[in-house]
Motif scaffolding. Structure first.
Motif, PDB file in Angstrom:
ATOM      1  N   ILE A  50      33.064  41.672 -14.598  1.00  0.00           N
ATOM      2  CA  ILE A  50      33.893  42.593 -13.809  1.00  0.00           C
ATOM      3  C   ILE A  50      35.351  42.138 -13.824  1.00  0.00           C
ATOM      4  N   PHE A  51      35.592  40.839 -13.626  1.00  0.00           N
ATOM      5  CA  PHE A  51      36.970  40.330 -13.675  1.00  0.00           C
ATOM      6  C   PHE A  51      37.546  40.500 -15.077  1.00  0.00           C
ATOM      7  N   ARG A  52      36.746  40.217 -16.083  1.00  0.00           N
ATOM      8  CA  ARG A  52      37.210  40.402 -17.459  1.00  0.00           C
ATOM      9  C   ARG A  52      37.635  41.848 -17.687  1.00  0.00           C
ATOM     10  N   SER A  53      36.840  42.792 -17.189  1.00  0.00           N
ATOM     11  CA  SER A  53      37.153  44.211 -17.342  1.00  0.00           C
ATOM     12  C   SER A  53      38.430  44.582 -16.593  1.00  0.00           C
ATOM     13  N   PHE A  54      38.585  44.032 -15.397  1.00  0.00           N
ATOM     14  CA  PHE A  54      39.745  44.366 -14.568  1.00  0.00           C
ATOM     15  C   PHE A  54      41.049  43.943 -15.236  1.00  0.00           C
ATOM     16  N   TYR A  55      41.059  42.759 -15.837  1.00  0.00           N
ATOM     17  CA  TYR A  55      42.296  42.249 -16.423  1.00  0.00           C
ATOM     18  C   TYR A  55      42.519  42.711 -17.866  1.00  0.00           C
ATOM     19  N   ALA A  56      41.477  43.277 -18.495  1.00  0.00           N
ATOM     20  CA  ALA A  56      41.627  43.724 -19.882  1.00  0.00           C
ATOM     21  C   ALA A  56      42.471  44.990 -19.989  1.00  0.00           C
ATOM     22  N   ILE A  57      42.364  45.872 -19.006  1.00  0.00           N
ATOM     23  CA  ILE A  57      43.142  47.112 -18.971  1.00  0.00           C
ATOM     24  C   ILE A  57      43.771  47.234 -17.593  1.00  0.00           C
ATOM     25  N   ARG A  58      45.040  47.522 -17.530  1.00  0.00           N
ATOM     26  CA  ARG A  58      45.713  47.699 -16.243  1.00  0.00           C
ATOM     27  C   ARG A  58      46.261  49.122 -16.144  1.00  0.00           C
ATOM     28  N   GLN A  59      46.561  49.521 -14.920  1.00  0.00           N
ATOM     29  CA  GLN A  59      47.183  50.822 -14.667  1.00  0.00           C
ATOM     30  C   GLN A  59      46.347  51.995 -15.191  1.00  0.00           C
ATOM     31  N   LEU A  60      45.048  51.961 -14.945  1.00  0.00           N
ATOM     32  CA  LEU A  60      44.187  53.086 -15.296  1.00  0.00           C
ATOM     33  C   LEU A  60      43.653  53.693 -14.008  1.00  0.00           C
ATOM     34  N   ASN A  61      44.071  54.923 -13.715  1.00  0.00           N
ATOM     35  CA  ASN A  61      43.692  55.603 -12.477  1.00  0.00           C
ATOM     36  C   ASN A  61      43.001  56.924 -12.797  1.00  0.00           C
ATOM     37  N   ASN A  62      42.172  57.393 -11.863  1.00  0.00           N
ATOM     38  CA  ASN A  62      41.571  58.715 -12.010  1.00  0.00           C
ATOM     39  C   ASN A  62      42.503  59.776 -11.438  1.00  0.00           C
ATOM     40  N   HIS A  63      42.047  61.020 -11.400  1.00  0.00           N
ATOM     41  CA  HIS A  63      42.917  62.114 -10.967  1.00  0.00           C
ATOM     42  C   HIS A  63      43.288  62.023  -9.484  1.00  0.00           C
ATOM     43  N   ARG A  64      42.562  61.196  -8.716  1.00  0.00           N
ATOM     44  CA  ARG A  64      42.906  60.996  -7.301  1.00  0.00           C
ATOM     45  C   ARG A  64      43.885  59.840  -7.111  1.00  0.00           C
ATOM     46  N   GLY A  65      44.259  59.197  -8.214  1.00  0.00           N
ATOM     47  CA  GLY A  65      45.157  58.051  -8.121  1.00  0.00           C
ATOM     48  C   GLY A  65      44.450  56.757  -7.789  1.00  0.00           C
ATOM     49  N   PRO A  67      42.318  53.321  -8.667  1.00  0.00           N
ATOM     50  CA  PRO A  67      42.171  52.447  -9.840  1.00  0.00           C
ATOM     51  C   PRO A  67      40.738  52.490 -10.361  1.00  0.00           C
ATOM     52  N   VAL A  68      40.588  52.604 -11.675  1.00  0.00           N
ATOM     53  CA  VAL A  68      39.253  52.685 -12.275  1.00  0.00           C
ATOM     54  C   VAL A  68      39.159  51.834 -13.547  1.00  0.00           C
ATOM     55  N   ASN A  69      40.097  50.915 -13.747  1.00  0.00           N
ATOM     56  CA  ASN A  69      40.097  50.129 -14.983  1.00  0.00           C
ATOM     57  C   ASN A  69      38.832  49.282 -15.144  1.00  0.00           C
ATOM     58  N   ALA A  70      38.440  48.566 -14.087  1.00  0.00           N
ATOM     59  CA  ALA A  70      37.235  47.740 -14.167  1.00  0.00           C
ATOM     60  C   ALA A  70      35.988  48.617 -14.252  1.00  0.00           C
ATOM     61  N   ALA A 307      26.662  60.681 -15.934  1.00  0.00           N
ATOM     62  CA  ALA A 307      27.576  61.713 -16.440  1.00  0.00           C
ATOM     63  C   ALA A 307      28.459  62.244 -15.326  1.00  0.00           C
ATOM     64  N   ASN A 308      27.877  62.478 -14.154  1.00  0.00           N
ATOM     65  CA  ASN A 308      28.663  62.988 -13.026  1.00  0.00           C
ATOM     66  C   ASN A 308      29.737  61.994 -12.600  1.00  0.00           C
ATOM     67  N   MET A 309      29.375  60.700 -12.560  1.00  0.00           N
ATOM     68  CA  MET A 309      30.346  59.682 -12.178  1.00  0.00           C
ATOM     69  C   MET A 309      31.451  59.549 -13.231  1.00  0.00           C
ATOM     70  N   CYS A 310      31.085  59.642 -14.496  1.00  0.00           N
ATOM     71  CA  CYS A 310      32.097  59.573 -15.556  1.00  0.00           C
ATOM     72  C   CYS A 310      33.057  60.757 -15.456  1.00  0.00           C
ATOM     73  N   ALA A 311      32.515  61.943 -15.213  1.00  0.00           N
ATOM     74  CA  ALA A 311      33.377  63.118 -15.085  1.00  0.00           C
ATOM     75  C   ALA A 311      34.278  63.005 -13.860  1.00  0.00           C
ATOM     76  N   ASP A 312      33.732  62.514 -12.765  1.00  0.00           N
ATOM     77  CA  ASP A 312      34.493  62.400 -11.523  1.00  0.00           C
ATOM     78  C   ASP A 312      35.635  61.403 -11.647  1.00  0.00           C
ATOM     79  N   ASN A 313      35.502  60.450 -12.576  1.00  0.00           N
ATOM     80  CA  ASN A 313      36.548  59.437 -12.741  1.00  0.00           C
ATOM     81  C   ASN A 313      37.327  59.610 -14.043  1.00  0.00           C
ATOM     82  N   ASP A 314      37.140  60.787 -14.698  1.00  0.00           N
ATOM     83  CA  ASP A 314      37.929  61.165 -15.875  1.00  0.00           C
ATOM     84  C   ASP A 314      37.652  60.303 -17.100  1.00  0.00           C
ATOM     85  N   PHE A 315      36.412  59.848 -17.257  1.00  0.00           N
ATOM     86  CA  PHE A 315      36.051  59.045 -18.427  1.00  0.00           C
ATOM     87  C   PHE A 315      35.589  59.983 -19.548  1.00  0.00           C
TER      88      PHE A 315
END
Length: 336
Positions: A50-65, A67-70, A307-315
């Motif tokens: 989880i920490f590796r994922s968080f620091y690998a990509i920064r500034q990734l937000n969904n349509h609600r603003g 954070p969803v990088n991790a 699939a619903n969670m991916c769509a809700d977070n714009d993946f």
């Protein structure tokens, strides 16, 4: 009368597991363990990934603003696991915090670590929800770090075991049955690590990894190493003289005065014993988890929820890899 066990004595007992090339489960649990079948087991070092994922990509937000990088990279990892290890048993293992027996050895253990970033804390519930949607059990046990839990399961299982981690401490568990899966830096798939790879990467066999780390220390965990002993010196010493806590006689005198490192190691027995108590894993399986077949029973993924969670977070890129489409859900900011 103080009934606290002598933790240096505990470390000495743990040393004996090196000679047996495995960690020993306590007799109180050993009789009750139900050995799992031979299907592969995948144990995921959750916070490490989880920490590796968080620091690998920064500034990734969904349509609600939010954070969803991790969340995004953990979803990608779990999807890759499903492709590569479908039908396996397994779990995500979590730390329960700083464990008591290591704090008794070193009160400053991990004291230098900052708290979890707020943007990651906000994602943790959704990461756990996504992992459960993929069918993974989530396991956390009081007074166990994730590494200890992974070790406890790994040494009490039959059949192949794969540990998903980037943590060097878990290299001590590697043998012909237990391999590490290190997420590839290129972003796709995993690098498998067996005994030969551990020897190549560290210069010592897996059973001596705790000794290697005890000599070097670990700045991440706030563990001081033996002054003047670096990686090459540690490898040379362990190859020449065996496990580190066998280097001293009963009076604590270094037994190899001919060694060029004798002056640096004289009087360092207490430091080495302490460090071994910190670097060796607590491989006793908790009694509540003795039925490993039930505990590590990974379910089939709930593809609709994923699939619903991916769509809700714009993946959108991940949606293309799923076997089902998301259900139609009108967003709050959409009028039609």
């Amino acid at each position: 009368m103080d009934e606290t066990p002598d933790l240096f004595e505990w470390a000495e007992q743990q040393r004996k597991t090196v000679e047996a090339s495995e960690c020993a489960a306590p007799s109180a649990v050993e009789e009750n363990i139900e050995i799992c079948d031979n299907r592969p087991v995948v144990l995921i070092d959750a916070l490490s990934q989880i920490f590796r994922s968080f620091y690998a990509i920064r500034q990734l937000n969904n349509h609600r603003g939010e954070p969803v990088n991790a969340l995004y990279l953990m979803t990608k990892l779990l999807l890759q696991m499903e492709k590569d290890h479908s039908g396996c048993r397994g779990a995500l293992l979590f730390d329960s915090g700083k464990v008591a027996f290591r704090l008794e050895l070193l009160p400053e253990y991990k004291a230098n670590r900052p708290p979890m970033p707020e943007d990651l804390q906000r994602q943790m519930p959704r990461i756990e929800e996504m992992a459960q949607a993929f069918g993974w059990p989530l396991i956390k046990v009081e007074n166990y770090e994730a590494d200890d839990l992974i070790g406890a399961f790994a040494v009490n299982l039959t059949g192949p075991v794969f540990i998903v981690t980037g943590d060097k401490d878990l290299s001590s568990l590697v043998n012909e049955q237990v391999h590490l899966l290190k997420p590839a830096r290129s972003g796709g798939g995993f690098q498998e690590c067996g005994p030969e790879e551990v020897l190549r990467d560290f210069g010592v066999v897996p059973e001596l990894i705790p000794d290697y780390l005890a000599l070097l220390g670990d700045s991440v965990d706030n563990i001081d190493g033996v002054p003047g002993i670096g990686a090459k010196s540690a490898v040379e010493l362990l190859k020449n003289y065996g496990p580190a806590d066998s280097w001293y006689d009963e009076a604590g005198v270094f037994k190899f005065p001919e060694s060029k490192f004798a002056a640096k190691l004289q009087g360092k027995q207490p430091l080495i014993k302490r460090n071994l108590g910190l670097t060796r894993l607590k491989c006793q399986l908790p009694e509540a988890y003795a039925d490993c077949a039930a505990v590590l029973d990974k379910k089939e993924p709930d593809w609709q929820k994923i699939a619903n969670m991916c769509a809700d977070n714009d993946f959108k890129s991940l949606l293309k890899e799923l076997p089902v489409a998301p259900e139609e859900v009108k967003r709050e900011n959409e009028l039609f």
